[in-house]
Write a protein that holds these residues in place. Structure first.
Motif, PDB file in Angstrom:
ATOM      1  N   ILE A   5      52.870  32.627  36.353  1.00  0.00           N
ATOM      2  CA  ILE A   5      53.692  33.328  37.029  1.00  0.00           C
ATOM      3  C   ILE A   5      53.150  34.807  37.277  1.00  0.00           C
ATOM      4  N   ASP A   6      53.501  34.825  38.385  1.00  0.00           N
ATOM      5  CA  ASP A   6      52.596  35.621  38.885  1.00  0.00           C
ATOM      6  C   ASP A   6      53.954  37.462  38.787  1.00  0.00           C
ATOM      7  N   LYS A   7      53.295  38.794  38.802  1.00  0.00           N
ATOM      8  CA  LYS A   7      53.674  39.947  38.292  1.00  0.00           C
ATOM      9  C   LYS A   7      55.182  39.876  39.615  1.00  0.00           C
ATOM     10  N   THR A   8      55.347  39.033  40.510  1.00  0.00           N
ATOM     11  CA  THR A   8      55.994  39.473  42.125  1.00  0.00           C
ATOM     12  C   THR A   8      57.338  39.221  41.379  1.00  0.00           C
ATOM     13  N   ASN A  88      56.096  36.484  47.034  1.00  0.00           N
ATOM     14  CA  ASN A  88      55.355  37.160  48.020  1.00  0.00           C
ATOM     15  C   ASN A  88      54.071  36.119  48.670  1.00  0.00           C
ATOM     16  N   LYS A  89      53.930  36.104  49.864  1.00  0.00           N
ATOM     17  CA  LYS A  89      52.584  35.880  49.958  1.00  0.00           C
ATOM     18  C   LYS A  89      51.903  35.477  49.961  1.00  0.00           C
ATOM     19  N   HIS A  90      51.207  36.751  49.363  1.00  0.00           N
ATOM     20  CA  HIS A  90      50.180  37.051  48.177  1.00  0.00           C
ATOM     21  C   HIS A  90      50.395  37.114  47.361  1.00  0.00           C
ATOM     22  N   GLN A  95      42.086  39.076  39.735  1.00  0.00           N
ATOM     23  CA  GLN A  95      41.345  37.817  40.773  1.00  0.00           C
ATOM     24  C   GLN A  95      40.934  36.323  40.617  1.00  0.00           C
ATOM     25  N   PHE A  96      40.201  36.320  39.071  1.00  0.00           N
ATOM     26  CA  PHE A  96      40.205  34.748  38.824  1.00  0.00           C
ATOM     27  C   PHE A  96      41.005  34.134  38.555  1.00  0.00           C
ATOM     28  N   ARG A 102      47.296  27.439  43.609  1.00  0.00           N
ATOM     29  CA  ARG A 102      48.020  27.628  44.912  1.00  0.00           C
ATOM     30  C   ARG A 102      48.906  27.732  45.016  1.00  0.00           C
ATOM     31  N   LEU A 103      49.409  28.774  46.147  1.00  0.00           N
ATOM     32  CA  LEU A 103      51.128  30.199  45.804  1.00  0.00           C
ATOM     33  C   LEU A 103      52.095  28.654  46.113  1.00  0.00           C
ATOM     34  N   ILE A 104      52.658  28.850  44.562  1.00  0.00           N
ATOM     35  CA  ILE A 104      54.327  28.320  45.939  1.00  0.00           C
ATOM     36  C   ILE A 104      55.301  29.497  45.696  1.00  0.00           C
TER      37      ILE A 104
END
Length: 176
Positions: A5-8, A88-90, A95-96, A102-104
């Motif tokens: 779960i990324d920062k966005t 976000n699309k990015h 980095q690791f 694979r972005l969802i």
């Protein structure tokens, strides 16, 4: 399947609050993690944002995920690909992680079934059994504990493997 779960997610949750559908999705994701269908990890602030806005037992799941976040590095290092949930699309991830992700997008993720086991497609069911034995050996060799091997065996049959894969993704709404 490893899901980061990324920062966005935390930024979105703080800025807009989560909708009822988003909270239901995070509840389903907690259930998938609890049932061994996936391994959750993520940005600490995002995990805390979800944890502070979700009630009941899922809150405890996200708290455990947050508390064990430092141990996930070994798992991430041992997989070739993981899923990253983002608005976000990015992806906004280290980095690791972003180098093998694979972005969802969240709007797509809410339509996927993370509660079913991953589909393991082999030419025949004997191949699937062999792959599971390899996975068990790999976990033991690398001393990876607390990880369940959870697959739904699918018989590809050689020339029809692409059709079986297409069915798993499109009809069953499983992540690809």
């Amino acid at each position: 399947m490893v899901i980061y779960i990324d920062k966005t997610i935390g930024v979105h949750g703080k800025k807009y609050q989560f909708t009822a559908n988003e909270l239901a999705f995070f509840t389903q994701l907690a259930l998938a993690h609890q049932n061994g269908r996936c391994m959750l990890c993520g940005d600490i602030i995002s995990l805390e944002c979800i944890m502070n806005r979700i009630g009941g037992w899922p809150r405890g799941v996200y708290k455990r995920v947050r508390n064990h976040n430092t141990q996930i590095g070994v798992v991430i290092a041992s997989v070739q690909t993981l899923f990253v949930l983002s608005y976000n699309k990015h992806p906004d991830a280290p980095q690791f992680i972003s180098s093998k992700c694979r972005l969802i997008m969240m709007e797509d993720a809410m339509n996927l079934d993370f509660n079913s086991p991953c589909s393991l497609i082999g030419e025949n069911l004997g191949d699937c059994k062999f792959y599971k034995l390899l996975a068990s050996w790999y976990l033991k060799k690398h001393n990876l504990k607390g990880i369940d091997i959870s697959f739904k065996d699918e018989q590809g049959g050689g020339a029809t493997t692409n059709k079986v894969f297409e069915n798993c993704v499109l009809a069953n709404q499983t992540p690809r």
